[in-house]
Write a protein that holds these residues in place. Structure first.
Motif, short mmCIF file in Angstrom:
data_model
loop_
_atom_site.label_atom_id
_atom_site.label_comp_id
_atom_site.label_asym_id
_atom_site.label_seq_id
_atom_site.Cartn_x
_atom_site.Cartn_y
_atom_site.Cartn_z
N VAL A 1 -45.92 -32.46 -18.70
CA VAL A 1 -44.82 -32.59 -17.75
C VAL A 1 -45.13 -31.64 -16.59
CG1 VAL A 1 -43.12 -33.20 -19.51
CG2 VAL A 1 -43.45 -30.80 -18.90
N ASP A 2 -44.34 -31.73 -15.54
CA ASP A 2 -44.55 -30.91 -14.35
C ASP A 2 -44.13 -29.47 -14.63
OD1 ASP A 2 -44.70 -29.73 -11.87
OD2 ASP A 2 -43.51 -31.24 -10.83
N LEU A 3 -45.09 -28.58 -14.78
CA LEU A 3 -44.80 -27.19 -15.13
C LEU A 3 -44.26 -26.39 -13.95
CD1 LEU A 3 -47.82 -26.33 -17.46
CD2 LEU A 3 -45.51 -27.04 -18.09
N GLU A 4 -44.30 -26.94 -12.76
CA GLU A 4 -43.66 -26.29 -11.63
C GLU A 4 -42.14 -26.41 -11.73
OE1 GLU A 4 -45.01 -24.54 -9.07
OE2 GLU A 4 -46.93 -24.69 -10.11
N ARG A 5 -41.69 -27.47 -12.38
CA ARG A 5 -40.24 -27.74 -12.47
C ARG A 5 -39.65 -27.43 -13.83
NH1 ARG A 5 -41.19 -33.67 -11.52
NH2 ARG A 5 -38.99 -33.97 -12.04
N PHE A 6 -40.49 -27.40 -14.87
CA PHE A 6 -39.97 -27.31 -16.21
C PHE A 6 -40.67 -26.23 -17.03
CE2 PHE A 6 -39.62 -31.80 -14.90
CZ PHE A 6 -38.24 -31.90 -14.88
N VAL A 7 -39.94 -25.68 -17.99
CA VAL A 7 -40.48 -24.78 -18.99
C VAL A 7 -40.59 -25.56 -20.29
CG1 VAL A 7 -40.23 -22.54 -20.09
CG2 VAL A 7 -39.20 -22.94 -17.86
N VAL A 8 -41.66 -25.33 -21.04
CA VAL A 8 -41.88 -26.11 -22.27
C VAL A 8 -41.99 -25.20 -23.49
CG1 VAL A 8 -43.05 -27.93 -20.98
CG2 VAL A 8 -44.41 -26.15 -22.06
N GLN A 9 -41.55 -25.73 -24.60
CA GLN A 9 -41.70 -25.09 -25.90
C GLN A 9 -42.37 -26.10 -26.83
OE1 GLN A 9 -40.74 -21.93 -27.61
NE2 GLN A 9 -42.20 -23.03 -28.90
N ARG A 10 -43.67 -25.92 -27.04
CA ARG A 10 -44.41 -26.86 -27.89
C ARG A 10 -43.92 -26.76 -29.33
NH1 ARG A 10 -47.50 -25.14 -23.80
NH2 ARG A 10 -48.91 -26.63 -22.78
N PHE A 11 -43.77 -27.93 -29.96
CA PHE A 11 -43.32 -27.91 -31.36
C PHE A 11 -44.19 -28.76 -32.28
CE2 PHE A 11 -40.70 -31.37 -29.53
CZ PHE A 11 -40.94 -32.39 -30.43
N ALA A 12 -45.10 -29.57 -31.75
CA ALA A 12 -45.96 -30.38 -32.63
C ALA A 12 -47.20 -30.84 -31.87
CB ALA A 12 -45.19 -31.59 -33.15
N ALA A 13 -48.31 -30.88 -32.60
CA ALA A 13 -49.54 -31.52 -32.11
C ALA A 13 -49.72 -32.79 -32.93
CB ALA A 13 -50.73 -30.59 -32.29
N ASP A 14 -50.16 -33.85 -32.27
CA ASP A 14 -50.22 -35.14 -32.94
C ASP A 14 -51.48 -35.88 -32.53
OD1 ASP A 14 -49.30 -37.17 -34.60
OD2 ASP A 14 -47.28 -37.12 -33.77
N ARG A 15 -51.77 -36.97 -33.20
CA ARG A 15 -52.90 -37.83 -32.86
C ARG A 15 -52.54 -39.27 -33.18
NH1 ARG A 15 -58.06 -37.03 -36.62
NH2 ARG A 15 -58.63 -38.91 -35.45
N LEU A 16 -53.27 -40.20 -32.58
CA LEU A 16 -52.98 -41.62 -32.77
C LEU A 16 -53.85 -42.21 -33.88
CD1 LEU A 16 -52.55 -42.96 -29.13
CD2 LEU A 16 -50.82 -42.07 -30.69
N PRO B 1 -35.24 -27.56 -17.43
CA PRO B 1 -35.51 -27.18 -16.05
C PRO B 1 -35.69 -25.66 -15.94
CG PRO B 1 -33.64 -28.67 -16.15
CD PRO B 1 -33.94 -28.26 -17.56
N ARG B 2 -36.56 -25.24 -15.05
CA ARG B 2 -36.82 -23.81 -14.89
C ARG B 2 -35.57 -23.05 -14.47
NH1 ARG B 2 -41.60 -21.39 -15.05
NH2 ARG B 2 -43.44 -22.67 -15.39
N GLN B 3 -34.86 -23.57 -13.50
CA GLN B 3 -33.66 -22.88 -13.03
C GLN B 3 -32.43 -23.48 -13.69
OE1 GLN B 3 -34.59 -23.20 -8.71
NE2 GLN B 3 -34.23 -21.00 -8.70
N SER B 4 -32.21 -23.10 -14.93
CA SER B 4 -31.07 -23.64 -15.66
C SER B 4 -30.51 -22.57 -16.58
CB SER B 4 -31.47 -24.88 -16.47
OG SER B 4 -32.41 -24.55 -17.47
N TYR B 5 -29.22 -22.65 -16.81
CA TYR B 5 -28.56 -21.73 -17.74
C TYR B 5 -28.72 -22.26 -19.16
CZ TYR B 5 -24.91 -19.37 -20.33
OH TYR B 5 -24.23 -18.65 -21.28
N ILE B 6 -29.09 -21.40 -20.08
CA ILE B 6 -29.24 -21.79 -21.48
C ILE B 6 -27.98 -21.39 -22.22
CG2 ILE B 6 -30.67 -21.65 -23.55
CD1 ILE B 6 -32.93 -20.65 -21.82
N SER B 7 -27.17 -22.35 -22.59
CA SER B 7 -25.91 -22.07 -23.27
C SER B 7 -26.17 -21.60 -24.69
CB SER B 7 -25.04 -23.33 -23.29
OG SER B 7 -25.63 -24.32 -24.12
N GLN B 8 -25.12 -21.01 -25.30
CA GLN B 8 -25.23 -20.60 -26.69
C GLN B 8 -25.43 -21.81 -27.60
OE1 GLN B 8 -25.45 -17.41 -27.76
NE2 GLN B 8 -25.50 -16.97 -25.57
N GLY B 9 -24.84 -22.93 -27.22
CA GLY B 9 -25.05 -24.15 -27.99
C GLY B 9 -26.50 -24.59 -27.95
N CYS B 10 -27.13 -24.46 -26.77
CA CYS B 10 -28.54 -24.82 -26.63
C CYS B 10 -29.42 -23.89 -27.46
CB CYS B 10 -28.94 -24.77 -25.16
SG CYS B 10 -30.59 -25.42 -24.82
#
Length: 313
Positions: free
Chosen positions: A150-165, A272-281
């Motif tokens: 994904v566009d890393l300029e706009r988003f932060v990522v948390q990898r959770f799985a590596a996969d293959r086809l 999104p990079r500029q976003s509030y992370i709620s307690q629910g999130c």
């Protein structure tokens, strides 16, 4: 400027009409029309073009819509932050999940979240990976699971799985006895796969083009059960992520790894990079980390300061 009028206007644009917006907002159509008219008078511009079958924004309306989406997102974040200051976990959490990823990885997380946090209004929105980034940008969802990149300029990522086809075929198919098979098998065997909205399809097609051919696709569906039914009928073979094969009861088929090259990809939670992370999130993240076996990175849960970007290093 009336936030409610901006919300009404944005929903009219999203729905393409006043009657559909009325149904979504649970507000009478005359009330929405009046609010939009007052907004036009306040701004001194015409915002909407009313055709017999649809309603579209004018050029000025497109500008107002873009700013309205940002303002409404900020209002939602403000509400979430104020809600989080209360002792009991409440509020709203909107999670975007692609169909395959959602059913494969997050069904238990959803059930556990609803049990443990009944005060949080959890909305699960099914988006194809190709649409998730726009939905995050527009503030339709707070967090999403997606196939990278994904566009890393706009988003932060948390990898959770590596996969293959892997190929999935009938037990009697000629490649069912193979321990591995190259993607070139699709040069001679017809493909049954998902609709083009699935990012998985692009991954398969790119791998085939890299080998100098385009696969012959004989059937498509957005539902895994129907794809497998077409394979069972002998229409062709399909390609699925290993995680789907391992976590889904499809023992009546044979899975054959794709090699030379192996087609690998990663899955991540995205916000999104500029976003509030709620307690629910944060609660959602903790449950997902426990269920899927990943450690939440500091960069993913770091809050954005006003007008600043979150470092991803």
């Amino acid at each position: 400027m009336d936030i409610r009028a901006l919300r009404y206007f944005a929903e009219v644009v999203n729905c393409g009409g006043f009657s559909r917006a009325s149904a979504v907002l649970h507000v009478t159509q005359p009330a929405i029309s009046r609010a939009v008219r007052l907004l036009e008078e306040e701004l001194g511009v015409r915002l909407l073009i009313r055709d017999p079958k649809t309603v579209k924004p004018t050029r000025e309306g497109e500008v107002v819509y873009r700013h309205a989406a940002q303002m409404l997102r900020q209002v939602r974040q403000l509400t979430s932050e104020l809600t989080d200051m209360k002792s009991e976990l409440k509020g709203e959490l909107r999670v975007g999940l692609p169909p395959l990823v959602g059913s494969t990885f997050f069904s238990d997380v959803i059930a556990q979240f609803r049990r443990e946090y009944p005060g949080v209004d959890l909305h699960i929105a099914e988006f194809f990976s190709s649409h998730l980034e726009q939905a995050l940008d527009d503030g339709e969802i707070d967090i999403a699971a997606a196939m990278l990149p994904v566009d890393l300029e706009r988003f932060v990522v948390q990898r959770f799985a590596a996969d293959r086809l892997m190929f999935v075929v009938n037990p009697g198919h000629e490649i069912s006895s193979c321990t591995a098979m190259r993607i070139l098998a699709l040069k001679t065997h017809p493909l049954v796969t998902f609709t083009k909205d699935f990012k998985l399809c692009g991954l398969i097609e790119d791998a085939c083009r890299a080998q100098g051919f385009v696969p012959s696709t004989v059937g498509r569906s957005s539902h895994l059960d129907l794809v497998l039914a077409m394979v069972a009928s002998g229409m062709g073979i399909t390609v699925l992520p290993r995680s789907v094969i391992e976590r889904t009861n499809i023992r009546q088929f044979v899975a054959v790894p794709i090699v030379k090259p192996a087609i690998r990809f990663e899955l991540a939670l995205v916000r999104p990079r500029q976003s509030y992370i709620s307690q629910g999130c944060k609660a959602w993240l903790e449950l997902a980390a426990g269920a899927l076996g990943f450690q939440i990175s500091d960069s993913f849960i770091c809050q954005a300061g006003a007008g600043t970007l979150i470092p991803d290093r």
